[in-house]
Design a protein around this motif. Structure first.
Motif, PDB file in Angstrom:
ATOM      1  N   UNK A  93      55.593  26.605 -13.111  1.00  0.00           N
ATOM      2  CA  UNK A  93      54.581  26.574 -14.414  1.00  0.00           C
ATOM      3  C   UNK A  93      53.963  27.960 -14.551  1.00  0.00           C
ATOM      4  N   UNK A  94      53.898  28.395 -15.802  1.00  0.00           N
ATOM      5  CA  UNK A  94      52.913  29.603 -16.002  1.00  0.00           C
ATOM      6  C   UNK A  94      52.002  29.210 -17.300  1.00  0.00           C
ATOM      7  N   UNK A  95      51.844  27.920 -17.465  1.00  0.00           N
ATOM      8  CA  UNK A  95      51.012  27.607 -18.385  1.00  0.00           C
ATOM      9  C   UNK A  95      49.577  27.881 -18.316  1.00  0.00           C
ATOM     10  N   UNK A 120      47.134  26.770 -14.590  1.00  0.00           N
ATOM     11  CA  UNK A 120      46.182  27.789 -13.742  1.00  0.00           C
ATOM     12  C   UNK A 120      44.788  27.477 -14.079  1.00  0.00           C
ATOM     13  N   UNK A 121      44.223  27.002 -15.147  1.00  0.00           N
ATOM     14  CA  UNK A 121      42.839  26.454 -15.051  1.00  0.00           C
ATOM     15  C   UNK A 121      42.743  25.215 -14.157  1.00  0.00           C
ATOM     16  N   UNK A 122      43.741  24.340 -14.175  1.00  0.00           N
ATOM     17  CA  UNK A 122      43.771  23.117 -13.302  1.00  0.00           C
ATOM     18  C   UNK A 122      43.427  23.418 -11.705  1.00  0.00           C
ATOM     19  N   UNK A 123      44.315  24.369 -11.569  1.00  0.00           N
ATOM     20  CA  UNK A 123      44.432  24.831  -9.950  1.00  0.00           C
ATOM     21  C   UNK A 123      43.231  25.345  -9.613  1.00  0.00           C
TER      22      UNK A 123
END
Length: 111
Positions: A70-72, A76-79
């Motif tokens: 995923x590049x969503x 990214x924010x969640x990780x």
């Protein structure tokens, strides 16, 4: 000032054999006992947090495997948020260590 959950730091002033705080007077022995209680509580908190850190690391690893392609932006924010949580836990451990050290040093100065 509003302290979280009604907790306030105790400010000690040593005057002869009595220690005055913003909560009243106590003997040196009582102050040392309070400091010991605080150190014991910090040790208990450390054990709890040390148990959480590996679980959080496992959660991050599982999340990365789940969203590996995923590049969503939200992924990214969640990780990044999970990583920030681990960083915060490590910071809390360092603060607990510093608090215990300061309490032990102060207790030694009391005799």
């Amino acid at each position: 000032m509003d302290w979280p959950h009604g907790a306030r730091p105790i400010v000690f002033v040593l005057f002869r054999s009595v220690i005055w705080s913003d909560r009243g007077a106590m003997s040196v022995g009582e102050a040392k006992a309070r400091l010991r209680q605080g150190v014991t509580s910090a040790g208990a908190a450390r054990k709890i947090i040390e148990g959480i850190v590996p679980e959080t690391a496992d959660t991050i690893q599982l999340a990365r495997h789940t969203v590996h392609d995923s590049r969503h932006l939200e992924v990214t924010k969640g990780l990044e948020t999970l990583k920030a949580a681990v960083d915060e836990l490590e910071l809390v451990l360092r603060r607990l260590d510093a608090s215990v050290k300061a309490a032990d040093e102060y207790r030694e100065t009391l005799g």
